[in-house]
Design an enzyme around this catalytic site. Structure first.
Site, short mmCIF file in Angstrom:
data_model
loop_
_atom_site.label_atom_id
_atom_site.label_comp_id
_atom_site.label_asym_id
_atom_site.label_seq_id
_atom_site.Cartn_x
_atom_site.Cartn_y
_atom_site.Cartn_z
N GLU A 157 0.82 -1.21 0.00
CA GLU A 157 0.00 0.00 0.00
C GLU A 157 0.86 1.26 0.00
O GLU A 157 0.47 2.29 0.53
CB GLU A 157 -1.02 -0.01 1.17
CG GLU A 157 -0.48 -0.50 2.49
CD GLU A 157 -1.60 -0.89 3.48
OE1 GLU A 157 -2.72 -0.38 3.38
OE2 GLU A 157 -1.32 -1.71 4.37
N VAL A 190 -6.83 1.26 -0.96
CA VAL A 190 -7.27 2.48 -0.27
C VAL A 190 -6.05 3.27 0.21
O VAL A 190 -5.87 4.44 -0.14
CB VAL A 190 -8.21 2.16 0.91
CG1 VAL A 190 -8.52 3.43 1.70
CG2 VAL A 190 -9.50 1.54 0.41
N ASP A 388 -1.62 -27.72 -29.26
CA ASP A 388 -0.32 -28.37 -29.11
C ASP A 388 0.05 -28.34 -27.63
O ASP A 388 -0.78 -27.98 -26.79
CB ASP A 388 0.75 -27.71 -29.99
CG ASP A 388 0.95 -26.25 -29.65
OD1 ASP A 388 0.42 -25.79 -28.61
OD2 ASP A 388 1.64 -25.55 -30.41
#
Lengths: 433, 433, 433
Positions: A157, A190, A388
């Protein structure tokens, strides 16, 4: 290092619970969360002694975690990782977090045997991560626990923490730290928004695409697991699903949940659908076709199709295409359509490819067919996709994810069998091994 | 380190002026720019002795800077940071830049007391940044100025410089450099596009989202300020505002200005609006509702609303929703609407939350209500948003920004009082302290 | 370091060919690819002894490369860089790749004089890159080749490799490695998606914008060339072109090609168009105007224009603008229109600017004019764009690119002359020198 080193290879849900609330029983919410089972129970349960709990309640919160986990931790189906307080800019907060870890991990109190690790918020540069790691090492040593046995997850953060993630691969494994204990890299949008000083007119959070990419990349490079942050608007279930789908395309396969309702959504979202379906690109927006009597019907108004004497007129938004015959129409529609396979479809294709490989074939064509109806005009379309080894391996991610969930969460076996049928679940557990 | 170390915590405007032009008075543009006041005056004024000035005029340009800043610098309301020549690939250019800095900072010429720092363009890897830092240290030492007293801002216009930004946090503070003098990280998209060898069909600049994110992140991690580059189409005021809003969501709160007109726009843009307003999501585009007699009216054609006997039909683009009652309609409209708060609104909410916190509450619900009219159908809608400490702190960014502007720019007090009223400005200066 | 150190400064096309297939002549596809000339021949040809070739055929594949390149390599117009096996997590695979390089580079077999370097897939962190570099150094030393004479290109297909790119500028040039041999940074999105564990509902690859930015940035910072990965849907020519245009805006000027058809598209796409044309912004989408008798005609339905008695009504999507006179209309249309210059236009503008510079002017206005017709209403529009040294240099990228192609690929001279005319080609080769 590219191998994940923890029991869980995938984590869908990271569910936080306040540790102490203003009630007669301040541990009420913890007790209630510890009883969640099945789809309501998260892969990682986080008794949250940081932001979800009032600052003056956090000492009591640490005691509540110890008490509730000692009592009920054994039967909690997911892992338990309490979040303690921490801040890169505050030695006082870091010391308090250390004391809470000492409290929670004290073996005499009986909780630590059910505790899988700690979540450290608000970390800064890599040296700050090392301080938290060192405190956990001291806790382990103090209580005779094996060094590195307590996992450490961090909340990203700050810009500094975002940059620190790039250094993990080089720092983990050094003899001077135990950073191999790292487990989850969790975005915290936040506080990240605050740290980045970002502003939006409505106060809504920016989508932070680069942060989520960088978190996912660091998880890949250092053998960790990337988790997206909380989705605040808990009533907006559709928005929560869109965010998860966007995250998954970035390799971020888990998300924070704030309520048991969000836990259910986030536990189910990453699983392949029970029924496959077709999407059509409606002038820039993907919409789902509805199946009626084996026909895929388009009911929207942005695409129109008309059969004329000399061919077809296909209108997409304001673009009009004149197509001379059905071949041209099929070609055009193929460009607009895509198919979302069910778990059943994925298992079928993988089994088919495995059998072909056994028989010495390196690549096979898988065919998807449908009859599509637009404005009453029905068209048969069919698409070959070459499979593949690389295609096979790329599509293995959702299957490995499914298998990891199934093995780690016996409490969800009934839910999964009900969702998909016992038979498909068993085949999905067998394929690719 | 996460703390900004300079006087200004925010810079809205970075305004460049040619230092010598082909006129009788070659310093004419400098003189005129030095007289700007109020909203026309930038937070950072940059006498530009690099790209804005012809190569053969730059020695004269350096002398002009010295002369004009000595005369008029004391009254310039913002900071003064001349840009000198520099190039990571040319020792000749670097030496010339050094000589210009020696010229401008000579205390006998009376300019340096008004000079806040220098802007260094075309930097490369971190070692190149250190060379510029070293020259400034020598200038300071030569003239008896305090080491680190002259700020250094850089233009990020190469991939190498973009990568160097990641290292700042680790390099600043080392005893062998004075990189703590760093102030602004300014993106220079024209030359960055050239360095990245990017091509667009029309020659328009790419939007360089990742660069802007990385600049903002580096500013956050190293305590600096991120500024976006010039917006060339100076007549396109709307485009300039869109760019600023996009920047702000990335945490890049300032922008280059090429004209006093752009300075006015860029000084005002980051401030909260004087009146709050509602946005509606019109099938992917946010449009503003118009207030008429306290009712929020939608006048577009992409959303339609009709009241039927059994409920409502809400049409958004080509999607038609049948809603059985007003509750369902309100729920649906809430998902489409968002509110842009005014400065007044933000201050109100913060004051309310502060009072609640004082009274011991950790979280309170803030209600936003409106009557919305679509096709003549009026609906009352109301939304509760939970405010906790994190919401409060996240919304503090625009307020802190406002306070920093107010404190640093007394010459804009009248403009701000006129824009918002004296009372709101005073309350905004008080809140959050 | 910002200078590219290899012969080629730009690479448009990176074309892979299986080295051994289950046919009588297992080298059949190699032989056929070695004969490609002109627009079908890639700038870099990659005999692919990794994913394109079955694991049990790769020893034979290495021998086939040696044989075919010895025979036909001299006349191959582009460079030749075989891809060998490698994996950051498997010493066995790395040793096998080393053995294949020893086989291919053996001078007695006559291929190495036509081999420009090797492509190393699946690299991890920078230490893994150094292992590959060391093996190539040993190969060079063993065979008496100059150290660093064999280039090394890598496929970026892990988060670890993405992070390693940031370190190149600091690692290249160290006396303990020969990483200056690095040439191409090639994104490999299929395996990258697997490594990042990303999931999309339809199995489609994510667009990985950040990866492509970071690859381009690393190329810029370390003097290398960035190449985008394969575009699987080989029938979707339009999608391939969109991807290339998107890449170019990120500075990634080359792309992988899977077929000679894709090579043709990718060789031509980065060249400026033969005729300039106008684009109009049709409510968020750019569409091309059609020229009819020197008038630029808009035929879509999203923009409408009507002349009324008092002025004009311009409708864009659902927005209606009332414009009082032709000036207002011109202003509004200018905001919607942009011009894509032809090679001819670019050369003209550059010559004009060079002449003005010669005459002592630092900046000149270039005018673009057109008559635009919407719903039969014709309007003359004209735009001045200021050209200064920076504009000139930014627009030089496509010209330098053109010049590099022309010099390196004599086999395409006829194609280029046919496309543009001999005269324009000659002027394009002269301008800017």
């Amino acid at each position: 290092m590219d191998e994940r080193i923890h029991d869980r290879k995938f984590v869908r849900t990271f569910f936080t619970t306040p540790t102490a609330v203003e009630e007669d029983d301040t541990a009420k919410m913890l007790r209630s969360a510890s009883q969640l089972r099945g789809m309501q129970a998260p892969d990682v349960w986080v008794p949250d002694n940081e932001d979800a709990t009032a600052p003056n309640m956090r000492d009591e919160g640490a005691r509540n975690i110890t008490e509730v986990v000692a009592e009920a931790g054994e039967d909690v189906p997911g892992e338990i990782h309490p979040r303690v307080v921490w801040h890169r800019d505050s030695p006082e907060t870091r010391y308090r977090g250390f004391q809470h870890m000492l409290e929670i991990a004290d073996p005499e109190k009986g909780a630590v045997e059910h505790i899988d690790g700690f979540v450290i918020p608000e970390v800064g540069g890599i040296d700050d991560w090392k301080k938290a790691d060192e405190f956990i090492t001291i806790v382990e040593n103090e209580y005779g626990l094996k060094e590195g046995s307590l996992a450490m997850s961090v909340i990203i953060e700050s810009g500094a923490a975002e940059l620190a993630m790039e250094k993990l691969r080089g720092e983990m494994g050094k003899p001077t730290n135990n950073l191999e204990r790292l487990f989850l890299l969790v975005d915290g949008e936040v506080d990240y928004t605050k740290d980045m000083r970002a502003i939006t007119p409505t106060g809504e959070l920016p989508s932070w695409d680069e942060l989520r990419h960088n978190t996912s990349r660091a998880a890949s490079a250092a053998g960790l697991i990337a988790i997206d942050g909380p989705y605040d608007d808990i009533r907006d279930v559709e928005g929560y699903h869109e965010r998860m789908q966007n995250n998954q395309a970035k390799g971020q396969l888990g998300i924070w949940s704030l309520t048991p309702g969000q836990v259910v959504e986030a536990n189910k979202n990453p699983l392949p659908p029970t029924e496959g379906y077709w999407l059509i690109d409606e002038d820039g927006r993907e919409v789902e076709l509805k199946e009626q009597d084996d026909i895929q019907v388009y009911n929207g108004s942005r695409i129109a199709l008309e059969e004329t004497g000399e061919g077809y007129i296909l209108t997409i938004g304001s673009d009009q295409l004149e197509l001379e015959d059905e071949d041209a129409l099929q070609e055009e529609l193929l460009g607009l359509l895509s198919y979302v396979p069910s778990l059943d479809d994925i298992v079928d294709s993988m089994e088919e490819f495995e059998a072909a490989k056994e028989a010495g074939q390196g690549a096979i064509a898988m065919t998807q067919s449908a009859t599509v109806s637009i404005d009453g005009v029905e068209t048969d379309i069919s698409r070959d996709r070459m499979w593949d080894e690389a295609t096979y391996q790329a599509l293995q991610t959702p299957i490995t994810y499914f298998q990891d969930i199934y093995e780690s969460r016996p409490d969800q076996h009934d839910d999964l069998a009900e969702l998909y049928s016992e038979d498909i679940v068993n085949r999905a557990m067998d394929v690719g091994n």
